[in-house]
Structures are given as structure tokens and as C-alpha cells.
Design a protein around this motif. Structure first.
Motif, PDB file in Angstrom:
ATOM      1  N   SER A   1      11.741 -12.357 -32.268  1.00 26.25           N
ATOM      2  CA  SER A   1      12.046 -10.784 -31.485  1.00 26.25           C
ATOM      3  C   SER A   1      10.631  -9.682 -31.266  1.00 26.25           C
ATOM      4  CB  SER A   1      13.561 -10.219 -32.476  1.00 26.25           C
ATOM      5  OG  SER A   1      13.715 -10.212 -33.114  1.00 26.25           O
ATOM      6  N   GLU A   2      10.145  -9.130 -32.782  1.00 25.35           N
ATOM      7  CA  GLU A   2       9.143  -8.113 -32.969  1.00 25.35           C
ATOM      8  C   GLU A   2       7.887  -9.314 -32.080  1.00 25.35           C
ATOM      9  OE1 GLU A   2       7.443  -5.193 -34.187  1.00 25.35           O
ATOM     10  OE2 GLU A   2       9.170  -5.960 -34.029  1.00 25.35           O
ATOM     11  N   ALA A   3       7.750 -10.651 -31.979  1.00 27.37           N
ATOM     12  CA  ALA A   3       6.700 -11.116 -31.548  1.00 27.37           C
ATOM     13  C   ALA A   3       6.887 -10.999 -29.608  1.00 27.37           C
ATOM     14  CB  ALA A   3       6.930 -12.588 -31.757  1.00 27.37           C
ATOM     15  N   LEU A   4       7.959 -10.541 -29.278  1.00 25.64           N
ATOM     16  CA  LEU A   4       8.674 -10.990 -27.777  1.00 25.64           C
ATOM     17  C   LEU A   4       7.840  -9.208 -27.545  1.00 25.64           C
ATOM     18  CD1 LEU A   4       9.088 -12.123 -25.833  1.00 25.64           C
ATOM     19  CD2 LEU A   4      11.118 -11.846 -25.868  1.00 25.64           C
ATOM     20  N   LYS A   5       8.028  -8.078 -28.176  1.00 23.33           N
ATOM     21  CA  LYS A   5       8.083  -7.035 -28.319  1.00 23.33           C
ATOM     22  C   LYS A   5       6.322  -7.049 -28.527  1.00 23.33           C
ATOM     23  CE  LYS A   5      11.882  -5.213 -30.237  1.00 23.33           C
ATOM     24  NZ  LYS A   5      12.628  -3.788 -31.663  1.00 23.33           N
ATOM     25  N   ASN A   6       5.682  -7.337 -28.955  1.00 19.69           N
ATOM     26  CA  ASN A   6       4.263  -7.159 -29.451  1.00 19.69           C
ATOM     27  C   ASN A   6       3.221  -7.574 -27.780  1.00 19.69           C
ATOM     28  OD1 ASN A   6       3.994  -5.680 -31.728  1.00 19.69           O
ATOM     29  ND2 ASN A   6       4.701  -6.963 -32.943  1.00 19.69           N
ATOM     30  N   PHE A   7       3.823  -9.202 -27.895  1.00 22.61           N
ATOM     31  CA  PHE A   7       3.829  -9.532 -26.191  1.00 22.61           C
ATOM     32  C   PHE A   7       3.711  -9.281 -25.311  1.00 22.61           C
ATOM     33  CE2 PHE A   7       4.151 -14.735 -28.060  1.00 22.61           C
ATOM     34  CZ  PHE A   7       2.849 -14.641 -28.746  1.00 22.61           C
ATOM     35  N   ASN A   8       5.120  -7.980 -25.064  1.00 23.19           N
ATOM     36  CA  ASN A   8       5.196  -7.410 -23.848  1.00 23.19           C
ATOM     37  C   ASN A   8       4.397  -6.195 -24.511  1.00 23.19           C
ATOM     38  OD1 ASN A   8       7.125  -9.192 -23.024  1.00 23.19           O
ATOM     39  ND2 ASN A   8       8.919  -7.757 -23.412  1.00 23.19           N
ATOM     40  N   HIS A   9       4.000  -5.712 -25.436  1.00 24.74           N
ATOM     41  CA  HIS A   9       3.353  -4.772 -25.381  1.00 24.74           C
ATOM     42  C   HIS A   9       1.651  -4.931 -24.803  1.00 24.74           C
ATOM     43  CE1 HIS A   9       4.610  -1.347 -27.463  1.00 24.74           C
ATOM     44  NE2 HIS A   9       4.970  -2.386 -27.771  1.00 24.74           N
ATOM     45  N   ALA A  10       0.979  -6.335 -25.036  1.00 23.38           N
ATOM     46  CA  ALA A  10       0.156  -6.994 -24.529  1.00 23.38           C
ATOM     47  C   ALA A  10       0.349  -6.923 -22.830  1.00 23.38           C
ATOM     48  CB  ALA A  10      -0.300  -8.518 -25.175  1.00 23.38           C
ATOM     49  N   LEU A  11       0.635  -7.236 -22.247  1.00 25.55           N
ATOM     50  CA  LEU A  11       0.983  -7.904 -20.982  1.00 25.55           C
ATOM     51  C   LEU A  11       1.229  -5.888 -19.827  1.00 25.55           C
ATOM     52  CD1 LEU A  11       3.637 -10.896 -21.152  1.00 25.55           C
ATOM     53  CD2 LEU A  11       0.917 -10.230 -20.065  1.00 25.55           C
ATOM     54  N   GLU A  12       1.870  -5.123 -20.887  1.00 20.78           N
ATOM     55  CA  GLU A  12       1.810  -4.039 -20.307  1.00 20.78           C
ATOM     56  C   GLU A  12       0.924  -3.920 -19.949  1.00 20.78           C
ATOM     57  OE1 GLU A  12       4.245  -1.442 -23.023  1.00 20.78           O
ATOM     58  OE2 GLU A  12       5.929  -2.387 -22.513  1.00 20.78           O
ATOM     59  N   LEU A  13      -0.522  -3.615 -20.926  1.00 18.53           N
ATOM     60  CA  LEU A  13      -1.469  -3.167 -21.243  1.00 18.53           C
ATOM     61  C   LEU A  13      -2.541  -4.117 -19.991  1.00 18.53           C
ATOM     62  CD1 LEU A  13      -2.725  -2.801 -24.850  1.00 18.53           C
ATOM     63  CD2 LEU A  13      -2.784  -0.707 -23.443  1.00 18.53           C
ATOM     64  N   ASN A  14      -2.395  -5.351 -19.863  1.00 18.91           N
ATOM     65  CA  ASN A  14      -2.719  -6.287 -19.551  1.00 18.91           C
ATOM     66  C   ASN A  14      -1.800  -7.259 -18.176  1.00 18.91           C
ATOM     67  OD1 ASN A  14      -5.143  -7.907 -17.799  1.00 18.91           O
ATOM     68  ND2 ASN A  14      -5.333  -9.103 -19.541  1.00 18.91           N
ATOM     69  N   PRO A  15      -1.645  -7.160 -17.793  1.00 19.99           N
ATOM     70  CA  PRO A  15      -0.581  -7.656 -16.581  1.00 19.99           C
ATOM     71  C   PRO A  15      -0.575  -9.422 -16.550  1.00 19.99           C
ATOM     72  CG  PRO A  15      -0.509  -5.664 -15.691  1.00 19.99           C
ATOM     73  CD  PRO A  15      -1.376  -6.238 -16.597  1.00 19.99           C
ATOM     74  N   ARG A  16      -2.120  -9.246 -16.475  1.00 18.37           N
ATOM     75  CA  ARG A  16      -1.996 -10.878 -16.728  1.00 18.37           C
ATOM     76  C   ARG A  16      -2.922 -11.564 -18.033  1.00 18.37           C
ATOM     77  NH1 ARG A  16      -0.385 -11.880 -11.081  1.00 18.37           N
ATOM     78  NH2 ARG A  16      -2.191 -13.413 -10.715  1.00 18.37           N
ATOM     79  N   HIS A  17      -2.712 -10.866 -18.698  1.00 21.99           N
ATOM     80  CA  HIS A  17      -2.974 -11.764 -20.736  1.00 21.99           C
ATOM     81  C   HIS A  17      -2.402 -13.248 -19.920  1.00 21.99           C
ATOM     82  CE1 HIS A  17      -3.769 -12.899 -24.374  1.00 21.99           C
ATOM     83  NE2 HIS A  17      -4.679 -10.823 -24.688  1.00 21.99           N
ATOM     84  N   LYS A  18      -3.535 -14.128 -19.681  1.00 22.78           N
ATOM     85  CA  LYS A  18      -3.583 -15.295 -19.804  1.00 22.78           C
ATOM     86  C   LYS A  18      -1.975 -16.294 -21.042  1.00 22.78           C
ATOM     87  CE  LYS A  18      -6.874 -16.149 -18.671  1.00 22.78           C
ATOM     88  NZ  LYS A  18      -8.566 -16.713 -18.061  1.00 22.78           N
ATOM     89  N   LEU A  19      -2.863 -15.556 -22.246  1.00 26.98           N
ATOM     90  CA  LEU A  19      -2.314 -16.261 -23.791  1.00 26.98           C
ATOM     91  C   LEU A  19      -1.292 -15.049 -23.753  1.00 26.98           C
ATOM     92  CD1 LEU A  19      -5.621 -16.489 -25.984  1.00 26.98           C
ATOM     93  CD2 LEU A  19      -4.109 -18.684 -24.343  1.00 26.98           C
ATOM     94  N   ALA A  20      -0.700 -14.528 -23.489  1.00 23.04           N
ATOM     95  CA  ALA A  20       0.358 -13.560 -23.723  1.00 23.04           C
ATOM     96  C   ALA A  20       1.025 -14.193 -22.411  1.00 23.04           C
ATOM     97  CB  ALA A  20       0.060 -12.005 -23.395  1.00 23.04           C
ATOM     98  N   LEU A  21       0.946 -14.263 -21.577  1.00 27.97           N
ATOM     99  CA  LEU A  21       1.952 -14.816 -20.314  1.00 27.97           C
ATOM    100  C   LEU A  21       2.193 -16.449 -20.747  1.00 27.97           C
ATOM    101  CD1 LEU A  21      -0.181 -13.460 -17.323  1.00 27.97           C
ATOM    102  CD2 LEU A  21       2.709 -13.156 -17.850  1.00 27.97           C
ATOM    103  N   PHE A  22       1.736 -17.540 -21.323  1.00 31.69           N
ATOM    104  CA  PHE A  22       1.997 -18.001 -21.776  1.00 31.69           C
ATOM    105  C   PHE A  22       2.834 -18.805 -22.209  1.00 31.69           C
ATOM    106  CE2 PHE A  22       1.681 -22.493 -23.334  1.00 31.69           C
ATOM    107  CZ  PHE A  22       1.775 -23.543 -22.808  1.00 31.69           C
ATOM    108  N   ASN A  23       2.588 -17.752 -23.523  1.00 30.24           N
ATOM    109  CA  ASN A  23       2.977 -17.841 -24.949  1.00 30.24           C
ATOM    110  C   ASN A  23       4.013 -16.805 -24.390  1.00 30.24           C
ATOM    111  OD1 ASN A  23       1.623 -19.036 -27.213  1.00 30.24           O
ATOM    112  ND2 ASN A  23      -0.095 -18.414 -26.341  1.00 30.24           N
ATOM    113  N   SER A  24       4.231 -16.037 -24.089  1.00 31.73           N
ATOM    114  CA  SER A  24       5.619 -14.958 -24.060  1.00 31.73           C
ATOM    115  C   SER A  24       6.796 -16.170 -23.662  1.00 31.73           C
ATOM    116  CB  SER A  24       5.214 -14.066 -24.079  1.00 31.73           C
ATOM    117  OG  SER A  24       5.049 -14.320 -22.644  1.00 31.73           O
ATOM    118  N   ALA A  25       6.960 -16.896 -22.651  1.00 27.83           N
ATOM    119  CA  ALA A  25       7.342 -17.162 -21.472  1.00 27.83           C
ATOM    120  C   ALA A  25       7.554 -18.831 -22.695  1.00 27.83           C
ATOM    121  CB  ALA A  25       6.532 -18.034 -19.950  1.00 27.83           C
TER     122      ALA A  25
END
Length: 928
Positions: A613-637
Motif C-alpha cells: 500500500s505504501e509502495a503504491l502511494k509512492n508510485f503515485n507520487h512519482a506519476l504525479e510529478l511525471n505522468p509518463r514515468h515508464k517504470l512507475a507506470l509499469f510496476n504500479s500497474a
């Protein structure tokens, strides 16, 4: 004041286009890489406010490594370029050419205020074609000069309207001047010098004072003979307003850089750290060097740092004669222009103000700058030079000499235009630029380094190494050169040589003094030698503590060294020190909360700490800053998908879709879309995505197996067989694929022989495989070889004594054998099977992975189906110096495993289905 005609505008524009059209084919080179390619402030995902918080290169002004160059308006134009054409270099060069044409037209208009129509046009034409401008026009970062010059000239033109027809003060133009000066300064710092030019124009041109007149007026006032004349008071009032405005701008500028000067080293500007009198002699000698470049721009060089110009260390150095001649000539011109009131004197004083005042910030005379000579800073001073040349040709002479003068002007314009056009080709690529510079100067280690970088970018490491080694020979104490050698050796897989080179670089660093950030002032990027060396030795698991010591040493030298925290976090993760890794990333986030890669890396630590759950929050922080962050998109999904909660599936699907937009050639994105569709029982979509993944990556193991499984579960067993054949062609030892193929052959094609081959192959690879062994027993039963089936089941029961279904099957076979013996029937038959026996089918790939197989959602090129969560690109970079030192290590953080509630339920259903099949077998046997 004569206005500029359309014909003149077209002439100047045509000349600029003719000289610079070939610059459109040039790429991003030298400083363009940092200012454009590596600058996140250009990206739409970066808030616009960051442009006013960061320096020209995208570094926060508060950081010590910041260059302190504050040019937000220039960066804003880069951002607009990116908005329309992203990183298409041609659009950036085109806008530079347009801006240069605008400067030429404005310069012509300015010249008309103190030159006649013909001479002002000659000055503008010479300015348009002068080769010294290629760095400012063809180099994209030179846009700072172009924009600053536009506002500088506009501010001057506005100020010339500040005197009314009755000699009264008109305040609106003065207010506009102040605004334009501020704009010029926000494009480049030298823009503020236009205030001095306006003051010179006001006193010596508009009011017509000479220096003797000013001294005489001052003497009379001091003697009490007379007060200030009204004209002098008006002039003073206007100048006081300009000066106060300038001081306010200076104060604001100092606050922006937080009262800190950037860190420059002796490599950037050797004279700046030299003792007296060498420092003063060298800096003064640089003035005639710059003047010579304006007079004779035949040997131009993109970089004049390091050893390009040897230090003037003695009064007996003959180069001091050039300094003496320069000051003598400058003094004579100043004397002529300040003593007399005629128009020629006014022209000369304005030319000198354009030459001297804009050059003062770059002269090194009052404060050191980060270069020795820079051709682009001569962009505005060259205006005064062009005015002097044009004015010199205007001086009265005989008719015969006039013709010679015009011929000389024509030759000068032609040769300069040709030189400019040819010089543009040098800026085509980094390799052409730096090799052309080496033709001019071979004593600059930075040039050798940068040619090496250009070759390195072409993956020509062997040749790049030769240039890096030459850089160390030219400048043995160049830390960056030794770092480059080390990185190149590593790229050539010569780890021992790489470590030796890094150790040499480290030995050149100042020794750490406890309690102090630095023993001496060093370039912040030189501290990356600790990062690079640690990244190299951490590949050896026995030296992890040694690598950690290097990271901590870098942090002790500079506690705000963000990259050291990032790299140390990676190492601690590898050492399974999860709490310390998390703390390292949190410390880095305190320094930079706008870094999407940092939030991503922290999420990886959360996954390792079993905190999804904390990991997903931090993935979402990364995507807020960079909505096209490829690794964050892939691993959060992937994390959402693995949660087993259907409420997350739509968002996971959206993120995978965004990921495949960013990485359309990555089969893993399509594969995971297929797995999501299988979860949602959308078989048509699942088939389409799996086919797409297989089309992109032939032999994609997980995609092939899951597609076959999808067909089998959809009652399309015959479609599954060719997919399984493809899977087994690439992976002949794929046990689950063999089980599924054997099951289909036995139950749907009635091909017991083919099924038997599959199960026997499994047992050759793994004699203890219970499922393969049991299925082979069923084949013996189907072949009516009951004794062999009995022995087979006994062996299976020995392997799995707790499997009740094996025990029950054995009991059924023995009962059948007893009944046949009592009836006098043979226990074996050569006839084919007359009944079918179903066996438990392999489940979804993710369940197989739980049981020790490797099916899953793959990420590597050969179809490894275990997903890995990779660390961000920034986190392990071997950050180098000069230009483009790249990273030379990376690590992967494997995903966590654990059965979800849905998976447990699926397994229970699997067991129930197996028992149901056993009951069916029992009924068949009993009926027989």
C-alpha cells in the motif's frame, strides 16, 4: 532619426538566412546537451514556476552545484520550442536565426541615432555576417545572448525617447526602459549593462557634454560660484532613476543566487586561482585576445578553458606588449570621444560604450567567471566594433580612395559571410565541433575529453579511450579525464584498469577533513568519482561494505549530495538493509521532492519491505510529478494487478495502456494487458494482447504458455496445440507446457502415444515430478497395461504419500486387475485405449510461478517471465564531468511473492475439480 525601410529589413533578413540556413541541419551539441536534452524544466510535466526557481541548466538555485545563471525567460522559449516540436533540433535553430535577424534590424535602428544612413547599414550588414556570432546563433544556448540583445537594444531605443521636444523629461519611456532592462537581465545577466549605455548616451550624446565641460561644471559648483545648470539637474534626475532601478535589480539578482557565487575551478579558469601578478597580467592580456577575435575571426574555438591560453606569469612576457598596445589604442579613442563635441566623437563614445560595458561582466577584471574566453559573450560588444569599422570607412577621403573603401567593405562582408557559413558546419555534431576546436588548440584537455565523449556516444569505446588518455597526458591533474578513462575501461569490460583510473582520480581529490564539507573548493561533479568507483566495486559481493564506505565519504564531504544518497540506497537494498535504504531515499527526498525517480525507488524499497500500500502511494507520487514515468507506470500497474482486487483493474489497465504508448515495442506491456483481460474473462482482448506480445518478441515464453492456456480454458484445444508447439520449440524443457500438451493430446486427440512422449520427457528432466508421473500412469492405464500402471502408481505414491487421489487410483487399478484375473482375461492389451482419463490442468502462469516454475509476466528480452522492478535510471548513474559521462552500473529489485485470496480460492477450485475427475474415472472403471 531615420527609420528602417522594408528594403533594408529584407536585405538584412536575406543575408542572415543566407549565412545561417545550414545551421538548421545541426543537432544539439556541447552546452545544448545540458540546457536542452537534460533539462527537465523544458518538459510540460514540470511546473512553470520551476523556471523561476532553477538556474539555466535546470538545477535549483539553492544547490551548491548550481551555475547561478538565472535566465528564466530564455528557458521559457526553450520550453515553447519543446511544446511545438519536442526535441527536434531544427526548430530551435530556426528560432535562433529569426532572433538574430531581429537583432540585426534593431541594431540598424540604434545605429541611426548616431550614424548616417549608409554607415549604419554597413555596420548592421557587418554585424549580420560576422563569424564571431556563430556560437551565439548556431549554438542553441546562445539564445540567451540573442534575447538579451533584443531587450537591450529595445531598452536603449525606448530611453532615447525620454526627452521631450521642449527638453523636458518624458517618464513613460523611462518606465518602459526599466521594464525592458529587467527583461534583458532575465534573459542573460549582461542585459543590465544597457543602463550604462543609456547613461553614456544621455550625457555625451543627448546633452552634448564633454569631459572637460563636466569637470568645469563640477569645479564651479564645488567653488560655490554657481549651482547646477537646469539641463544638468534634469540629466542627474534621469540618471538617478536609472541607477536606483539598476541597484534594485542587482539586489534582487543577489537574493536569487542566495548571495553565493558558483563554484569554478582552475580547470575552468586557471588564472582565477593564480597568484599575483600572474592573475592580473593574464586577465588583462585576455582583452587584446578578445579584440583580435573581432578583428580576425579566422581561428574560432568552442572552448577556451584549461590550457588554451597559457598564463602570463611575468612582466617580461612579450604578450604584455599586446596588452599595452590595446590599452593605448583604447585610451586614445576614449580621449578623442570625451574631449570633443562633434558627431564623430559622439559616434566613437557610443561604440566604446557598446564594446566595453556589456563585456565588463565577462572580463574577469572584477570577479572571476567560469571561462577564459567565450565567443558568444562578444555578441553585444561586436556591435560597437561594427560601429567603429563603419565609421572608419565614412571618414572623408578622395574619390579614388572611396572606391577602394567600398571594394574593401565588399570583400570584408563576402569573406565574413563565407566564413560564417562554413563555421556552421562545425556545429553539426559534437564530433565535428570538438575536432575542429582541436585544430585550433591541442593544449585544452577538455577538448580531448569531449571528442572522447562524442566517440563514446557512438559506442566507439576503443577510440574514445585514446582521446581520454591524451587528455590525462595534456592535463595530468584533470580529475574528470581520469574519471572518463575509468568509465571507458569499464565499458570495455576491463574492470581492473577502470578501478585504477578511478583511484588516480580519487587521489587528486582533496583529503576529507572531519567537520568540514571541503578541504578546498572543488567542482561538485568531481565528487562523482566516489560514486563511480563505488558503482564499479559493488559488482563484487565481497566488496559491498567498501562501496558503502565510498558513498558515505562523498556524503561527509557534501551532506547535500543527492546522488550519493540515491546510489547508497540502491546498495543498501542490494545488501538487504531495507530500513537504511529507505532512510537514504527519504534523505534524498528532503533535498529534492520533485524527483519522480526518487519516489519510484522508495516504492521499490516498500515492496521489498512487504508494504504494497505504501509502495503504491509512492508510485503515485512519482506519476504525479511525471505522468509518463515508464517504470512507475509499469510496476504500479503490476502491483495493482497482483493485489487480486478487481477495483484496481481499470486503473491498472489504463496505466499499462499508457506504458505501451511510451514503449510501443516492449512486449511486456502487451502481455500484462493480456493477463488483466484474462483476469476479467475478456478472452478476445486477452488473445489480441497476447498475440501482440508474441509478435514483438518471438519465443515470449509466458505469452505463449498463457495463450495456450487461454485456448484450452475456452474449449479451443486444437488452437492451443500449435501455440504449445511454438513454446516447446523455444523451450523444450518447459514442464507446464508439456503437461498441457499431453493432456490435450490424450483427452482431445486420443493420441496416447504423443501424450506419453510429453510425460516421459518431463520425467527425464525431473524424475520426481508427481504430476508428470501420475499422468504417465494414466497413459499406461489407457493402453490397458495394468501391471505397468500399477507399478507406476506405486512409484508415484512413494513420491507423494499424502496425495489421496494417487492412492485411490492405485486401488481402482488393483481392483480392476483382480476382476480381470478372476475372469481369466489378460492384464495387458495391444489395442488402443477405450476410455479416457482426465488429469488436472496446469493453472494460470502466476500460480505456476508460486510452485517453483518461471512462468509469469516477463521483462527481459529472452522471455524471462519473472517480473523485475528496476531501479530508476538516475539512481545508479556514474555521473561524470565535462559533458556526458554516463552511468556504468544498474541493479534490479525482484518483485515480492505471495498468494492472494483469489489465488487461494482458485487452488481450492482446482483441487475440487481434480476430485470430480477421479470420481468420473471410478465410475468408468466400475462400469467396465
Amino acid at each position: 532619426m531615420a527609420v528602417v525601410s522594408w528594403k533594408e529589413i529584407l536585405l538584412l533578413t536575406g543575408l542572415v538566412v543566407g549565412c545561417y540556413w545550414n545551421s538548421l541541419s545541426c543537432g544539439f551539441v556541447f552546452d545544448d546537451v545540458s540546457a536542452i536534452l537534460d533539462n527537465k524544466d523544458l518538459r510540460p510535466s514540470t511546473p512553470v514556476r520551476n523556471l523561476f526557481l532553477n538556474d539555466f541548466w535546470g538545477t535549483p538555485m539553492a544547490e551548491e552545484r548550481s551555475h547561478k545563471s538565472y535566465r528564466p525567460l530564455t528557458v521559457l522559449t526553450f520550453r515553447l520550442n519543446y511544446l511545438f516540436s519536442e526535441l527536434s533540433a531544427a526548430s530551435y535553430h530556426l528560432l535562433n536565426v529569426v532572433l538574430h535577424a531581429v537583432v540585426c534590424v534593431l541594431f540598424l535602428r540604434v545605429c541611426r541615432s548616431f550614424l548616417d544612413k549608409t554607415s549604419s547599414l554597413v555596420a548592421a550588414l557587418l554585424f549580420a555576417v560576422h563569424p564571431i556570432h556563430t556560437e551565439a546563433v548556431t549554438g542553441v544556448v546562445g539564445r540567451a545572448e540573442l534575447l538579451s540583445s533584443i531587450f537591450l537594444l529595445a531598452a536603449f531605443l525606448a530611453y532615447t525617447k525620454s526627452t521631450g521636444a521642449d527638453q523636458s523629461i518624458v517618464w513613460a519611456p523611462i518606465a518602459l526602459t526599466v521594464v525592458l532592462v529587467a527583461a534583458a537581465t532575465l534573459c542573460k545577466e549582461q542585459g543590465i549593462t544597457v543602463v550604462g549605455i543609456c547613461c553614456v548616451h544621455e550625457v555625451f550624446v543627448a546633452q552634448g557634454f564633454t569631459l572637460p565641460m563636466l569637470l568645469d561644471t563640477l569645479r564651479q559648483v564645488l567653488q560655490g560660484k554657481d549651482g547646477f545648470p537646469y539641463a544638468v539637474l534634469q540629466t542627474l534626475l534621469k540618471l538617478i532613476v536609472l541607477v536606483i532601478s539598476t541597484l534594485l535589480l542587482v539586489i534582487i539578482r543577489v537574493q536569487v543566487i542566495q548571495s553565493q557565487l558558483p563554484v569554478f575551478t582552475r580547470f575552468d579558469n586557471p588564472a582565477a586561482v593564480s597568484p599575483t601578478p600572474s592573475r592580473q597580467l593574464t586577465f588583462n592580456y585576455l582583452l587584446p585576445v578578445n579584440a583580435w577575435l573581432l578583428l580576425n575571426p579566422s581561428e574560432l574555438c568552442c572552448d577556451w578553458t584549461m590550457g588554451t591560453i597559457p598564463l602570463v606569469e611575468s612582466l617580461l612576457d612579450l604578450r604584455n606588449l599586446a596588452t599595452l598596445v590595446f590599452y593605448t589604442f583604447l585610451g586614445l579613442l576614449a580621449y578623442h570621444s570625451l574631449r570633443y563635441r562633434h558627431s564623430s566623437a559622439k559616434t566613437v563614445i557610443m561604440a566604446l560604450s557598446l564594446i566595453v560595458l556589456p563585456f565588463v561582466p565577462a572580463s574577469n577584471l572584477f570577479f572571476p567567471v567560469g571561462f577564459v574566453v567565450a565567443e558568444r559573450v562578444l555578441y553585444v560588444p561586436s556591435m560597437g566594433f561594427c560601429v567603429l569599422v563603419a565609421h572608419g570607412f565614412k571618414i572623408k577621403k578622395s574619390q579614388h580612395l572611396k572606391k577602394i573603401s567600398w571594394l574593401m567593405i565588399g570583400v570584408l562582408l563576402t569573406t565574413h559571410a563565407v566564413k560564417t557559413f562554413n563555421r556552421n558546419w562545425d556545429w553539426e555534431s559534437e564530433y565535428t565541433l570538438f575536432t575542429s576546436a582541436l585544430k585550433v588548440n591541442k593544449n585544452n584537455a577538455k577538448l580531448w575529453n569531449n571528442v572522447g565523449h562524442a566517440l563514446e556516444n557512438q559506442s566507439n569505446y576503443a577510440k574514445a579511450l585514446q582521446y581520454f588518455l591524451q587528455a590525462t597526458r595534456v592535463q595530468p591533474d584533470d580529475i574528470g579525464a581520469h574519471m572518463n578513462v575509468g568509465r571507458t575501461y569499464k565499458n570495455l569490460n576491463k574492470s581492473k584498469e577502470a578501478e585504477d583510473a578511478y583511484l588516480v582520480a580519487k587521489s587528486l581529490m582533496p583529503q576529507v577533513i572531519p567537520g568540514k564539507k571541503y578541504a578546498t573548493r572543488v567542482a561538485p561533479n568531481h565528487l562523482n568519482v566516489y560514486i563511480n568507483l563505488a558503482n564499479l566495486i559493488r559488482a563484487n559481493d565481497s566488496r559491498l561494505e567498501e562501496a558503502d564506505q565510498l558513498y558515505r565519504q562523498a556524503i561527509s564531504m557534501r551532506p547535500d549530495f543527492k546522488q550519493a544518497y540515491i546510489s547508497r540506497g540502491e546498495l543498501l537494498l542490494k545488501m538487504n538493509k531495507l530500513t537504511e535504504a529507505r532512510d537514504a531515499y527519504l534523505r534524498a527526498l528532503e533535498l529534492d521532492r520533485t524527483n519522480a525517480d526518487l519516489w519510484y525507488n522508495l516504492a521499490i524499497v516498500n515492496i521489498e519491505m512487504k508494504d504494497p500500500s505504501e509502495a503504491l502511494k509512492n508510485f503515485n507520487h512519482a506519476l504525479e510529478l511525471n505522468p509518463r514515468h515508464k517504470l512507475a507506470l509499469f510496476n504500479s500497474a503490476l502491483l495493482m494487478q497482483e493485489s487480486g482486487e478487481p477495483k484496481f483493474w481499470p486503473e491498472a489497465n489504463r496505466r499499462f495502456l499508457t506504458y505501451v504508448e511510451e514503449e510501443p515495442d516492449d512486449a511486456n506491456g502487451y502481455f500484462n494487458l493480456g493477463m488483466l483481460a484474462m483476469d476479467a474473462n475478456e478472452n478476445a482482448a486477452a488473445e489480441r494482447w497476447m498475440r501482440k506480445a508474441i509478435g514483438l518478441q518471438a519465443g515470449f515464453r509466458s505469452a505463449l504458455f498463457n495463450l495456450a492456456l487461454l485456448y484450452s480454458q475456452s474449449k479451443r484445444e486444437m488452437d492451443a496445440l500449435p501455440v504449445l508447439d511454438e513454446l516447446l520449440r523455444h523451450y523444450p524443457e518447459h514442464i507446464k507446457g508439456l503437461i498441457l500438451k499431453g493432456d490435450i493430446l490424450m483427452n482431445h486427440k486420443k493420441d496416447t502415444r504423443g501424450a506419453k512422449v510429453c510425460f516421459e520427457r518431463i520425467l527425464r528432466m525431473d524424475p520426481t515430478n508427481v504430476q508428470g508421473k501420475h499422468n504417465l500412469c494414466v497413459v499406461y492405464f489407457e493402453e490397458r497395461d495394468l501391471p505397468r500402471a500399477e507399478r507406476c502408481l506405486e512409484e508415484t505414491l512413494a513420491l507423494a504419500p499424502n496425495e489421496e487421489y494417487v492412492r485411490r487410483h492405485l486401488s481402482i487399478v488393483r481392483s480392476k486387475m483382480a476382476a480381470m484375473s478372476a475372469a481369466g482375461q489378460p492384464l495387458t492389451s495391444t489395442e488402443g485405449a477405450t476410455m479416457s482419463a482426465k488429469e488436472e490442468k496446469p493453472q494460470r502462469a502466476k500460480e505456476s510461478a508460486e510452485e517453483g516454475e518461471e512462468e509469469g509476466r516477463g521483462t527481459d528480452a529472452v522471455g524471462d517471465e519473472n517480473n523485475v522492478r528496476k531501479s530508476s535510471a538516475e539512481s545508479l548513474q556514474d555521473v561524470g564531468v565535462d559533458q556526458s559521462e554516463s552511468v556504468d552500473s544498474s541493479t534490479s529489485d525482484k518483485r515480492t511473492k505471495g498468494k492472494s485470496t483469489k489465488e487461494i480460492k482458485d487452488i481450492e477450485e482446482k483441487r475440487a475439480a481434480a476430485l470430480k475427475r477421479l470420481e468420473e474415472i471410478e465410475r468408468i472403471l466400475s462400469a467396465d
